[in-house]
Write an enzyme that holds these catalytic residues in place. Structure first.
Site, PDB file in Angstrom:
ATOM      1  N   LYS A 150      46.587  35.700  33.766  1.00  0.00           N
ATOM      2  CA  LYS A 150      45.345  36.471  33.064  1.00  0.00           C
ATOM      3  C   LYS A 150      45.832  37.819  33.288  1.00  0.00           C
ATOM      4  CE  LYS A 150      42.213  35.374  36.092  1.00  0.00           C
ATOM      5  NZ  LYS A 150      42.992  34.593  37.108  1.00  0.00           N
ATOM      6  N   ARG A 176      33.187  35.359  37.041  1.00  0.00           N
ATOM      7  CA  ARG A 176      33.817  34.471  37.918  1.00  0.00           C
ATOM      8  C   ARG A 176      32.673  33.500  38.728  1.00  0.00           C
ATOM      9  NH1 ARG A 176      38.758  37.367  39.443  1.00  0.00           N
ATOM     10  NH2 ARG A 176      40.168  36.072  40.718  1.00  0.00           N
ATOM     11  N   ARG A 178      54.938  35.820  44.162  1.00  0.00           N
ATOM     12  CA  ARG A 178      54.607  36.940  43.354  1.00  0.00           C
ATOM     13  C   ARG A 178      54.737  38.375  44.252  1.00  0.00           C
ATOM     14  NH1 ARG A 178      48.702  37.485  40.531  1.00  0.00           N
ATOM     15  NH2 ARG A 178      47.713  37.362  42.602  1.00  0.00           N
ATOM     16  N   ARG A 193      50.870  40.833  47.701  1.00  0.00           N
ATOM     17  CA  ARG A 193      49.040  40.898  47.887  1.00  0.00           C
ATOM     18  C   ARG A 193      48.736  40.196  49.080  1.00  0.00           C
ATOM     19  NH1 ARG A 193      46.314  39.864  42.323  1.00  0.00           N
ATOM     20  NH2 ARG A 193      44.891  38.591  43.677  1.00  0.00           N
ATOM     21  N   ARG A 208      41.475  30.543  47.585  1.00  0.00           N
ATOM     22  CA  ARG A 208      41.034  31.101  46.255  1.00  0.00           C
ATOM     23  C   ARG A 208      41.001  29.921  45.188  1.00  0.00           C
ATOM     24  NH1 ARG A 208      45.704  35.076  45.766  1.00  0.00           N
ATOM     25  NH2 ARG A 208      45.225  35.536  43.757  1.00  0.00           N
TER      26      ARG A 208
END
Ligand code: AMP
Length: 209
Positions: free
Chosen positions: A13, A88, A122, A155, A166
């Site tokens: 996204k 969300r 990531r 992160r 998540r």
């Protein structure tokens, strides 16, 4: 254009919304980024939400809706915006519908295995926020941003435990929004599993650009 990029964590996204917003001169409004900035700046909001974010839980709707309301009231969002990571939950979507008529919700579809591989590899530049991946999009120099020479970090919510949480939160609290928006005729499904340039091309096609 008032767009929402929708999909599970790791669907791309941020990457696709960021590129579209830059190309169309629209503000890219990412709630995750707004919250990470609040945490970095040690604002009262940042202090309040640090533990929730690190663990992969959602920030309460009341706080989230308020942050987005303030952001969308700014002048640059009058003509349109690209939302990423919001809404969300159903109450967030209801709140958004009271202030904005959306043009489209782009639903990026990616399987769990790909999501986990993307999130666990990531790396994010602490200075400019650009996303890398240790395998799929490595920086030229390990842990250094190609664009601004900033330091790359993982992160805190990209650890295995937080990623699992998540994905679980996405399935239980966020996924029901697909039907919510499908009922309103606003959903466009896009395969988010190919490389970013291909996903971006598919998004432009859906938008008729
Ligand atoms: P993201 O950068 O979109 O992956 O978001 C990172 C984290 O920020 C999420 O795991 C939540 O803790 C928080 N967050 C971002 N957007 C929202 C939202 N719309 N509602 C509640 N929490 C959010």
């Amino acid at each position: 254009m008032k767009l929402v990029f929708f999909g599970p964590p790791g669907a791309g996204k941020g990457t696709i919304a960021g590129k579209l917003a830059a190309d169309r001169a629209l503000p890219h409004v990412s709630t995750g980024e707004l919250f990470r900035t609040a945490i970095k700046d040690h604002t009262p909001l940042g202090i309040q939400i640090t533990d929730m974010m690190d663990s992969g839980a959602l920030v309460p709707d009341s706080l989230t809706v308020e942050v987005v309301r303030k952001r969308l009231e700014q002048d640059d969002a009058r003509g349109g915006f690209v939302l990423d990571g919001f809404p969300r939950t159903i109450p967030q979507a209801d709140a958004l519908s009271r202030t904005s008529d959306l043009s489209l919700v782009l639903n990026l579809i990616v399987g769990d295995e790909t999501l986990i591989a993307r999130l666990s590899g990531r790396r994010v530049c602490v200075s400019c926020g650009f996303n890398y991946h240790i395998k799929f999009l490595p920086p030229k120099k390990t842990d250094v941003c190609d664009r601004c020479q900033g330091t790359l970090m993982q992160r805190k919510d990209d650890t295995e435990v937080s990623i699992r949480r998540r994905l679980d939160v996405y399935q239980t609290q966020t996924e029901p929004l697909i039907e919510y928006y499908r009922d309103k005729g606003l959903i466009a499904d896009v395969d988010g599993s190919p490389p970013p340039d291909d996903v971006y091309a598919a998004v432009l096609e859906v938008l008729g650009i």
